[in-house]
Scaffold this active site. Structure first.
Site, PDB file in Angstrom:
ATOM      1  N   ASP A  98       6.176 -19.993  25.342  1.00 46.29           N
ATOM      2  CA  ASP A  98       7.493 -19.389  25.166  1.00 46.29           C
ATOM      3  C   ASP A  98       7.596 -18.182  26.091  1.00 46.29           C
ATOM      4  OD1 ASP A  98       9.932 -18.578  23.945  1.00 46.29           O
ATOM      5  OD2 ASP A  98       9.249 -19.446  22.051  1.00 46.29           O
ATOM      6  N   ASP A 200      13.213 -18.231  26.520  1.00 44.29           N
ATOM      7  CA  ASP A 200      13.971 -17.462  25.548  1.00 44.29           C
ATOM      8  C   ASP A 200      15.213 -16.838  26.184  1.00 44.29           C
ATOM      9  OD1 ASP A 200      13.728 -16.283  22.758  1.00 44.29           O
ATOM     10  OD2 ASP A 200      13.911 -14.435  23.913  1.00 44.29           O
ATOM     11  N   GLU A 255      16.548 -21.987  26.092  1.00 45.33           N
ATOM     12  CA  GLU A 255      17.337 -21.687  24.907  1.00 45.33           C
ATOM     13  C   GLU A 255      18.753 -21.412  25.404  1.00 45.33           C
ATOM     14  OE1 GLU A 255      17.321 -18.811  20.997  1.00 45.33           O
ATOM     15  OE2 GLU A 255      16.762 -17.953  22.907  1.00 45.33           O
ATOM     16  N   HIS A 328      12.739 -21.679  14.452  1.00 50.11           N
ATOM     17  CA  HIS A 328      12.326 -20.458  13.756  1.00 50.11           C
ATOM     18  C   HIS A 328      13.451 -19.451  13.562  1.00 50.11           C
ATOM     19  CE1 HIS A 328      12.452 -19.537  17.950  1.00 50.11           C
ATOM     20  NE2 HIS A 328      12.281 -18.271  17.700  1.00 50.11           N
ATOM     21  N   ASP A 329      14.627 -19.723  14.121  1.00 54.05           N
ATOM     22  CA  ASP A 329      15.749 -18.790  14.012  1.00 54.05           C
ATOM     23  C   ASP A 329      16.790 -19.211  12.981  1.00 54.05           C
ATOM     24  OD1 ASP A 329      14.778 -17.087  15.967  1.00 54.05           O
ATOM     25  OD2 ASP A 329      15.861 -18.087  17.592  1.00 54.05           O
TER      26      ASP A 329
END
Ligand code: TEU
Length: 558
Positions: A98, A200, A255, A328-329
């Site tokens: 990431d 990200d 993302e 995870h968000d």
């Protein structure tokens, strides 16, 4: 388009902090992941995406990096990482990291040096502005996690930009030295053999010229129109691709925050040479009208079909996307889009049947393969996520909602829902750790856990395995021409897909009642068609119709 390994592959996202704790300190670690590689392999996934594992003070659980080329001590050592990579490859899987390159930690030595003096060579690694005309913040930008996006540096009297927490200063991508630092960090990992990066908030790297005030839009529109898609974003993504990614057998998964379908092609069309694929927020945020916790709207199947359709059309045969319904968000997929109670197993299976037959790379999130659900935290002291905590403390000032209601809102949409420890068995803390985990385990680990499901042929886990194995054998799951059926039906989602000779029909019931689909002539469906996937034992069909049971999901090979 060619179905390369990363287009065809299924990505399994690991949030290392919550995956498996090998040394019983309450925090998951790299050795814990190594212990579970055979399990991961047994899911028929191809690519592992690790949420950040780099040194970090953990203001945002690793999304605030203080050293891009070292391992967070809580997670282990570089030797552990090398072993993890080797063991992953040995099992025929790939590993991506990431890359958090829009911002770093305020404890990164670049920022520490930058703060020392306006003349520091690192000063221009960040965005500094003088106070605004009224002596306060330079403009009206808000942080994703509440409050102003500017923080005053007392010593110099200037403000620095942080679109996330104040411990996550934004990097200045206009500075070629910053880009070179990031590219070098990427090369460091790629040279070790890493297979790519999840990037990200990459659409945010280029800021609008002159830092203009944001218009009075809702926050989502501000992201799209002001923070994301800046004037130089494509130039730098091309550069990054040309100088780094294209030199390796590696790919990028962006993302896609702030990217709508009209802009998608600019990022992911094959001939643009920028990013290999992105995941967008339209499905992930389809129940969120504006801010994360407020204005939540009920799930609506027709709206979801429209979103899938417009994204499919946007990149069909020109570019590529990845499909996700959780990470995870966001709160847990089965709790948001299915039924985490009476039809827990059926709806979890139906949802993955739908997701795995959308065009694109399939992206699944740890724990969804056993149908992990949202958690209900009954005290703010149990909440760990900085986004939720900031929302709660801001609300304590504004008193907009009662404390109880604020906690309820956090329980509904908060990110901790997806971050509870993986439920391996029914022993203490679900087998994640012998010590108290950093975030409470969901008490339903007694029933929902890997051990229970592993040998139960009817479990969600074994359904995932069978489905993902079948997907590997049928490229039409991954890519194909779509024919939507009964698009306006609010409960049923039905479509046919064709790729060359391969033709499937997918029938999904999103409701808790029986629903019939009248197709008129049986021959068009049933003659010679084989049931490839079914989350019930049987399928009720007669000459004219198919009756789908609550949350039934079926794939027919036509
Ligand atoms: O997420 C970016 C992002 O847009 C999220 O903050 C999202 O808006 C929010 O969680 C949903 O309401 C990425 C990471 O995935 C996230 O974990 C980080 O906190 C964030 O960037 C900052 O690095």
């Amino acid at each position: 388009m060619k179905l390369t390994w990363f287009r065809k592959g299924t990505i399994y996202q690991i949030y290392p902090r919550s995956f498996n704790d090998s040394d019983n300190d309450g925090v998951g670690d790299l050795k814990g992941i190594i212990e579970k590689l055979d399990y991961i392999k047994s899911l028929y996934v191809d690519i592992i995406w690790l949420s950040p594992i780099f040194s970090s003070p953990n203001d945002d659980n690793g999304y605030d990096i203080s050293d891009y080329c070292s391992i967070m001590p809580e997670f282990g050592t570089m030797e552990d990482f090398d072993e993890l990579l080797k063991e992953t490859h040995k099992r025929g899987m790939r590993l991506i990291l990431d890359l958090v390159a829009n911002h770093c930690s305020d404890e990164h030595n670049w920022f520490e040096e930058a703060k020392k003096s306006k003349n520091s060579p690192y000063r221009d690694y960040f965005h500094w502005r003088k106070p605004g005309p009224d002596g306060g913040v330079p403009n009206n930008w808000k942080s994703f996690f509440g409050g102003s996006a500017w923080e005053l540096d007392e010593a110099s009297g200037e403000y620095y930009l942080h679109l996330f927490t104040k411990k996550q200063p934004d990097l200045n991508w206009e500075n070629p030295k910053v880009r070179e630092e990031i590219y070098n960090a990427m090369r460091f990992w790629l040279d070790k053999g890493v297979d790519g990066f999840r990037m990200d908030v990459i659409p945010l790297i280029s800021k609008p010229l002159g830092y203009p005030d944001a218009p009075d839009f809702g926050f989502r529109k501000i992201i799209e129109e002001v923070y994301a898609n800046g004037p130089t974003v494509h130039k730098y993504l091309k550069e990054m691709n040309e100088e780094v990614i294209s030199k390796y057998d590696a790919f990028s998964l962006a993302e896609g925050v702030g990217i709508d379908d009209s802009k998608a092609g600019l990022y992911v069309n094959e001939d643009r040479n920028e990013l290999d694929m992105l995941y967008h927020f339209d499905i992930l945020e389809c129940t969120i009208v504006n801010g994360k916790f407020e204005e939540v709207s009920p799930f609506n199947l027709i709206q979801m079909k429209e979103i899938f359709k417009k994204w499919r059309d946007a990149v069909h045969r020109t570019g590529w996307i990845a499909n996700a319904m959780g990470n995870h968000d966001f709160a847990r997929m089965v709790s948001r889009f299915g039924d985490d109670n009476k039809y827990h197993s059926e709806s979890a299976k139906m949802l993955i049947t739908m997701l795995s037959t959308q065009n694109g790379t399939l992206n699944i999130y740890q724990g969804d393969e056993i149908g992990m659900t949202n958690i209900s935290l009954n005290n703010i002291d149990q909440v760990r996520d900085v986004q939720s905590l900031n929302f709660y403390s801001e609300n304590q000032l504004t008193k907009r909602y009662s404390e109880d209601l604020a906690l309820q809102m956090i329980n509904k949409e908060g990110r901790d829902n997806a971050r509870t420890p993986i439920q391996w068995n029914d022993e203490i803390n679900g087998g994640f750790s012998l010590n108290e985990p950093w975030l409470k385990s969901n008490p339903n680990y007694k029933n929902i856990n890997v051990k229970n499901q592993n040998h139960d042929s009817t479990s969600i886990l074994n359904f995932y395995r069978n489905l993902l194995k079948t997907r590997r054998e049928h490229d039409v799951f991954v890519f194909g021409d779509f024919e939507e059926i009964e698009f306006d039906n609010p409960n049923l989602y039905i479509y046919k897909k064709t790729l060359g000779e391969d033709k499937i029909m997918v029938l999904l019931n999103f409701s808790s009642s029986e629903e019939s689909y009248y197709y008129g002539s049986r021959s068009s469906i049933a003659n010679g068609s084989k049931v490839l996937i079914n989350n019930y034992d049987d399928l009720l069909l007669d000459d004219k119709s198919i009756v789908l049971k609550p949350y039934q999901g079926v794939i027919l090979d036509l």
